[in-house]
Design a protein around this motif. Structure first.
Motif, mmCIF file in Angstrom:
data_model
loop_
_atom_site.group_PDB
_atom_site.id
_atom_site.type_symbol
_atom_site.label_atom_id
_atom_site.label_comp_id
_atom_site.label_asym_id
_atom_site.label_seq_id
_atom_site.Cartn_x
_atom_site.Cartn_y
_atom_site.Cartn_z
ATOM 1 N N THR A 8 -15.394 0.038 24.193
ATOM 2 C CA THR A 8 -16.589 -0.420 23.215
ATOM 3 C C THR A 8 -17.552 -0.790 24.043
ATOM 4 O O THR A 8 -17.652 -1.589 25.064
ATOM 5 N N ALA A 9 -18.780 -0.036 23.762
ATOM 6 C CA ALA A 9 -19.910 -0.373 24.605
ATOM 7 C C ALA A 9 -21.268 0.134 23.532
ATOM 8 O O ALA A 9 -21.123 0.441 22.486
ATOM 9 N N VAL A 10 -22.374 -0.506 24.198
ATOM 10 C CA VAL A 10 -23.654 -0.128 23.819
ATOM 11 C C VAL A 10 -23.693 1.507 24.116
ATOM 12 O O VAL A 10 -23.497 2.179 25.307
ATOM 13 N N ALA A 11 -24.522 2.235 23.062
ATOM 14 C CA ALA A 11 -24.518 3.506 23.226
ATOM 15 C C ALA A 11 -26.219 3.869 23.253
ATOM 16 O O ALA A 11 -26.835 3.458 22.409
ATOM 17 N N ALA A 12 -26.570 4.670 24.334
ATOM 18 C CA ALA A 12 -28.005 5.207 24.348
ATOM 19 C C ALA A 12 -28.289 6.380 23.623
ATOM 20 O O ALA A 12 -27.743 7.184 23.855
ATOM 21 N N PRO A 13 -29.228 6.526 22.878
ATOM 22 C CA PRO A 13 -29.581 7.626 22.099
ATOM 23 C C PRO A 13 -30.674 8.385 22.973
ATOM 24 O O PRO A 13 -31.671 7.906 23.650
ATOM 25 N N GLY A 137 -28.619 -4.282 20.040
ATOM 26 C CA GLY A 137 -27.566 -4.951 20.646
ATOM 27 C C GLY A 137 -26.207 -4.779 19.678
ATOM 28 O O GLY A 137 -25.126 -4.859 20.265
ATOM 29 N N ASN A 138 -26.365 -4.508 18.354
ATOM 30 C CA ASN A 138 -25.232 -4.606 17.962
ATOM 31 C C ASN A 138 -24.719 -2.882 17.435
ATOM 32 O O ASN A 138 -23.838 -2.517 16.964
ATOM 33 N N ALA A 139 -25.420 -2.019 18.312
ATOM 34 C CA ALA A 139 -25.161 -0.761 18.294
ATOM 35 C C ALA A 139 -24.185 -0.516 19.146
ATOM 36 O O ALA A 139 -24.275 0.397 20.141
ATOM 37 N N ARG A 140 -23.073 -1.125 19.111
ATOM 38 C CA ARG A 140 -21.957 -0.853 19.920
ATOM 39 C C ARG A 140 -20.834 0.210 19.237
ATOM 40 O O ARG A 140 -20.455 0.099 18.007
ATOM 41 N N VAL A 141 -20.581 1.236 19.783
ATOM 42 C CA VAL A 141 -19.653 2.206 19.430
ATOM 43 C C VAL A 141 -18.322 2.099 20.224
ATOM 44 O O VAL A 141 -18.144 1.718 21.448
ATOM 45 N N THR A 142 -17.222 2.464 19.507
ATOM 46 C CA THR A 142 -15.820 2.398 20.205
ATOM 47 C C THR A 142 -15.210 3.877 20.245
ATOM 48 O O THR A 142 -15.479 4.648 19.412
#
Length: 206
Positions: A8-13, A137-142
């Motif tokens: 579960t982490a921040v995803a960079a576009p 900061g809430n853009a966390r994907v699992t």
């Protein structure tokens, strides 16, 4: 290598096509065979200007994406030369997963060997995940590898395909050396038998 189970982490576009290995790690940084220390040069031509200053408009120079562990991109990620330094640099920076519609074949294979999970998803789905990153900061994907699902911030689950053997290796943290060491007992037994039956053969390679 480290096992990959659930992340579960921040995803960079990075909504770009054809992100090649020279963008990922330029050739001038390939003077080492060490896997560590390359993260500082990751995406060097995109992250830094000619004087070494950060380019503020590049996504990995912005919060919260400085600590991203996932990249979401468009088609043909990892194209260009076959340098294994590309996944080394990504991993050293902290990237454990890349999601894109497709990947260059050699980069795709090298990623698995270095503990990075490349996930193929349709372009429309990648664009949805990229849109999710606007949450900051809430853009966390699992990513749940055992269940083979990507979980969006809103809870929606998106399935993905992966070769069963590659899945097994990632879940258990096995690279090529790790696979060999699994057969350590049999290897030791073979060598012991050979020393008994063929004592004239050398035991080491000069």
């Amino acid at each position: 290598m480290d096992a990959f189970t659930t992340l579960t982490a921040v995803a960079a576009p990075m909504p770009m096509q054809n992100i090649d290995t020279d963008k990922i790690i330029p050739a001038r940084f390939l003077k080492t065979i060490k896997r560590s220390g390359l993260g500082v040069h990751l995406f060097d031509p995109l992250r830094f200007d000619k004087d070494g200053n950060e380019k503020p408009d590049f996504i990995l120079n912005q919060e919260p994406f400085r600590k991203a562990e996932v990249i979401i991109a468009h088609e043909n990620f990892g194209c260009g030369s076959s340098r294994e330094h590309a996944p080394w640099a990504l991993l050293d920076f902290g990237i454990r997963c890349i999601i894109a519609p497709d990947f260059a074949d050699i980069f795709y294979n090298n990623s698995f060997k270095n503990g990075i999970l490349p996930i193929r998803l349709p372009r429309a789905v990648c664009d949805q995940l990229i849109d999710d990153t606007k949450l900051g900061g809430n853009a966390r994907v699992t990513i749940d590898l055992a269940r083979q699902v990507v979980i969006r911030p809103n809870g929606e689950e998106i399935g993905f395909e992966i070769d069963p053997f590659r899945k097994h290796l990632l879940l258990n943290g096995l690279d090529d050396i790790g696979q060999t060491l699994q057969h350590g007992t049999q290897i030791d037994g073979y060598e012991a038998e050979r020393r008994q039956t063929q004592p004239w053969l050398p035991t080491t390679i000069a």
